[in-house]
Structures are given as structure tokens and as C-alpha cells.
Design a protein around this motif. Structure first.
Motif, PDB file in Angstrom:
ATOM      1  N   ALA A 145       0.819  -1.289  -0.073  1.00  0.00           N
ATOM      2  CA  ALA A 145      -0.017  -0.133   0.014  1.00  0.00           C
ATOM      3  C   ALA A 145       0.826   1.389   0.040  1.00  0.00           C
ATOM      4  N   LEU A 146       2.147   1.389   0.655  1.00  0.00           N
ATOM      5  CA  LEU A 146       2.767   2.454   0.715  1.00  0.00           C
ATOM      6  C   LEU A 146       3.382   2.343  -0.578  1.00  0.00           C
ATOM      7  N   VAL A 150       8.412   9.795   1.499  1.00  0.00           N
ATOM      8  CA  VAL A 150       7.207  10.374   1.329  1.00  0.00           C
ATOM      9  C   VAL A 150       7.582  11.997   0.854  1.00  0.00           C
ATOM     10  N   VAL A 173       1.812   4.610   5.882  1.00  0.00           N
ATOM     11  CA  VAL A 173       1.010   4.610   4.694  1.00  0.00           C
ATOM     12  C   VAL A 173      -0.242   5.597   4.633  1.00  0.00           C
ATOM     13  N   CYS A 178       0.935   3.973  -2.942  1.00  0.00           N
ATOM     14  CA  CYS A 178       0.555   5.535  -2.601  1.00  0.00           C
ATOM     15  C   CYS A 178       1.609   6.387  -3.183  1.00  0.00           C
ATOM     16  N   ILE A 222      -1.018  11.995  -1.869  1.00  0.00           N
ATOM     17  CA  ILE A 222      -1.816  11.901  -2.947  1.00  0.00           C
ATOM     18  C   ILE A 222      -2.531  13.187  -3.506  1.00  0.00           C
ATOM     19  N   ALA A 255       1.622   8.718   3.330  1.00  0.00           N
ATOM     20  CA  ALA A 255       1.670   8.662   1.820  1.00  0.00           C
ATOM     21  C   ALA A 255       0.470   8.906   1.194  1.00  0.00           C
ATOM     22  N   GLY A 256      -0.567   8.285   1.943  1.00  0.00           N
ATOM     23  CA  GLY A 256      -1.939   8.476   1.275  1.00  0.00           C
ATOM     24  C   GLY A 256      -2.480  10.070   1.279  1.00  0.00           C
ATOM     25  N   LEU A 267       1.377   6.555  -6.956  1.00  0.00           N
ATOM     26  CA  LEU A 267       0.383   7.450  -7.219  1.00  0.00           C
ATOM     27  C   LEU A 267       0.515   8.976  -7.168  1.00  0.00           C
ATOM     28  N   SER A 268       1.509   9.240  -5.973  1.00  0.00           N
ATOM     29  CA  SER A 268       1.685  10.601  -5.881  1.00  0.00           C
ATOM     30  C   SER A 268       2.597  11.148  -6.594  1.00  0.00           C
ATOM     31  N   HIS A 308       9.591   4.021  -5.088  1.00  0.00           N
ATOM     32  CA  HIS A 308       8.247   3.312  -4.703  1.00  0.00           C
ATOM     33  C   HIS A 308       8.839   1.851  -4.681  1.00  0.00           C
TER      34      HIS A 308
END
Length: 261
Positions: A137-138, A259, A196, A141, A203, A199-200, A144-145, A150
């Protein structure tokens, strides 16, 4: 009307007085004579229960156990059918209830009355499914950012962090054999949950400036407190929590830098 002079055509009743006798000497071969055996009333009694215990068929072509597998010596496990198989998640060693317990323990680092505060539970249950999911998931994210670091960076740093923390905790712990590589990986992976979440947020909002630094600091402290609490629970020495929290904060600070930049 004429009369019959003789009575030879008159009807007479049949003679049933004929005697039929059996002569065993009538056969040419003495071996062909019939020998009938008589039984007493006790021998003639037969019940259904006795028929169940009759001897098996002596036919040489009759073998009902021909297609039955031979038992393995020393194997006492009962035969299981396809309906007795465990669920797919259990076969993959993925237990959602355990993942939820450890996730709640990370989300509330100051609460010490959950199942994750049991040392036997943490040492026995080295769940890796949750940490792998959080690392994935990290990485998603970060991708996507628009961050260049990654998948490869996340997994590489995770492996290095687990190995270094394992050696450090083994040196700090008085009792040998308390920590294993899997147990350290499980705790560090679950404590990556604040990273996580950070990082979300990256985005949707920019992490540059004071807001990003403040959120990163909060996430690092949060992860360090949760990891140190779980490690101290496993060792049983609460006085070492500040010493364990410091390397945990350094590990999570590296992911926070990924991040931010």
C-alpha cells in the motif's frame, strides 16, 4: 340297448397303491450315489446376527479391499473429505482477526489492554500478511503521488531495516532467543501504518512546507511509540522502551523522507 359283454372299457378309479422305491444299486457307478446329510434342530437354527459374522467369501477372485489404499504405519490421522478442508485464507496463513488486533494496537499506542499486549501472542503469531500488505500500500501511494521511489526502494529498505533491528534487539535483550527475524518484521511492518496514511495524504495534498514536516514528525513519533511498545511487551523490560524507540524512529524517518521527497 346293447350291452357290453366285457368290462374292459368301463371306468375304474386309479390305483394309488403303487410303491416307488429307491435303489442305490441302480446306478452303474457307486460314486454317483446321493448321500443326504441330516441335521439336528440345534444345528438348523439360524439367525440374522449369525449371518453378519459369516466367514468371507472363499472365492479367489473376490477381493473387496483391492482398491483400498494400504494404511501408512504410524499414521493415525483420520481421513478427511473435501468438505473438511480449511478455508483458503487459513491455508495461506492469513488471519483477518489477528491482522485487526495488531492494527488496532498500532493505532492506539497508549492503550495496553488488547490481545496484542500479550507476549505469548506476539511471539507465537508472526503474521507477515499484514506487513506485506502495508508495504504494498505504501508503494502504491508513492507511485500515485508521482514519487520516483516506490516498489524497489520500499522493499529494499524494509529488508535492511528488519535485519538491522533484529541484530540490535538481540544485543539489547538479556534473554537469548526472544526475537526472531519474522517477529521483528511483523512488528515493524504493522507499525508502518502511519507512514501509509502519510503517503495516502500525499496523493491529495502537497507535503512540502510546514504542513508536510509536521505530519511527517507526528507519523514518525506515532510509529516509534507503537513499535517500542510491542517490542517491550515481547522482552518484558519496560525500562528499555526509550532505547528501543530511538532506532524505531530512525527507521520510520527514512520512510518519511521517501514520502516527502
Amino acid at each position: 340297448m346293447s350291452s357290453f359283454p366285457n368290462n374292459e372299457y368301463s371306468w375304474q378309479p386309479p390305483d394309488n397303491s403303487q410303491n416307488y422305491s429307491y435303489n442305490s444299486n441302480a446306478f452303474g457307478d457307486a460314486s454317483q450315489t446321493l448321500d443326504f446329510q441330516t441335521f439336528t434342530p440345534e444345528q438348523q437354527s439360524f439367525s440374522y446376527d449369525q449371518g453378519q459374522n459369516m466367514a468371507p467369501n472363499n472365492n479367489q477372485y473376490y477381493n473387496p479391499s483391492l482398491f483400498e489404499p494400504a494404511p501408512i504405519p504410524g499414521d493415525t490421522h483420520p481421513e478427511t473429505s473435501e468438505f473438511d478442508e480449511p478455508p483458503l485464507l487459513d491455508e495461506l496463513e492469513i488471519y483477518p482477526d489477528r491482522i485487526l488486533e495488531k492494527t488496532l494496537a498500532v493505532l492506539n499506542p497508549f492503550h495496553g489492554h488488547s490481545k496484542a499486549d500479550d507476549a505469548n501472542f506476539l511471539l507465537r503469531d508472526t503474521d507477515i500478511a499484514g506487513p506485506i500488505a502495508f508495504c504494498l500500500a505504501l508503494a502504491v501511494c508513492l507511485f500515485l503521488s508521482g514519487n520516483k521511489a516506490h516498489f524497489g526502494y520500499v522493499y529494499g529498505l524494509s529488508v535492511m531495516s528488519v535485519i538491522l533491528m533484529y541484530f540490535l534487539l538481540s544485543l539489547m535483550c538479556v534473554t537469548e532467543g526472544v526475537f526472531t527475524v519474522l517477529s521483528v518484521a511483523s512488528v515493524l511492518g504493522y507499525c508502518m501504518l502511519p507512514m501509509v496514511a502519510l503517503a495516502g495524504l500525499g496523493i491529495f495534498i502537497s507535503m512540502e512546507g510546514t504542513v508536510g514536516l509536521s505530519l511527517s514528525a507526528i507519523s514518525v513519533i506515532w510509529s516509534a511509540l507503537s513499535a517500542s511498545r510491542l517490542f517491550v511487551t515481547m522482552t518484558g523490560d519496560s525500562e528499555q522502551r526509550p532505547l528501543i524507540a530511538y532506532p524505531c524512529a530512525l527507521v520510520n524517518a527514512v520512510f518519511a523522507l521517501l514520502v516527502l521527497f
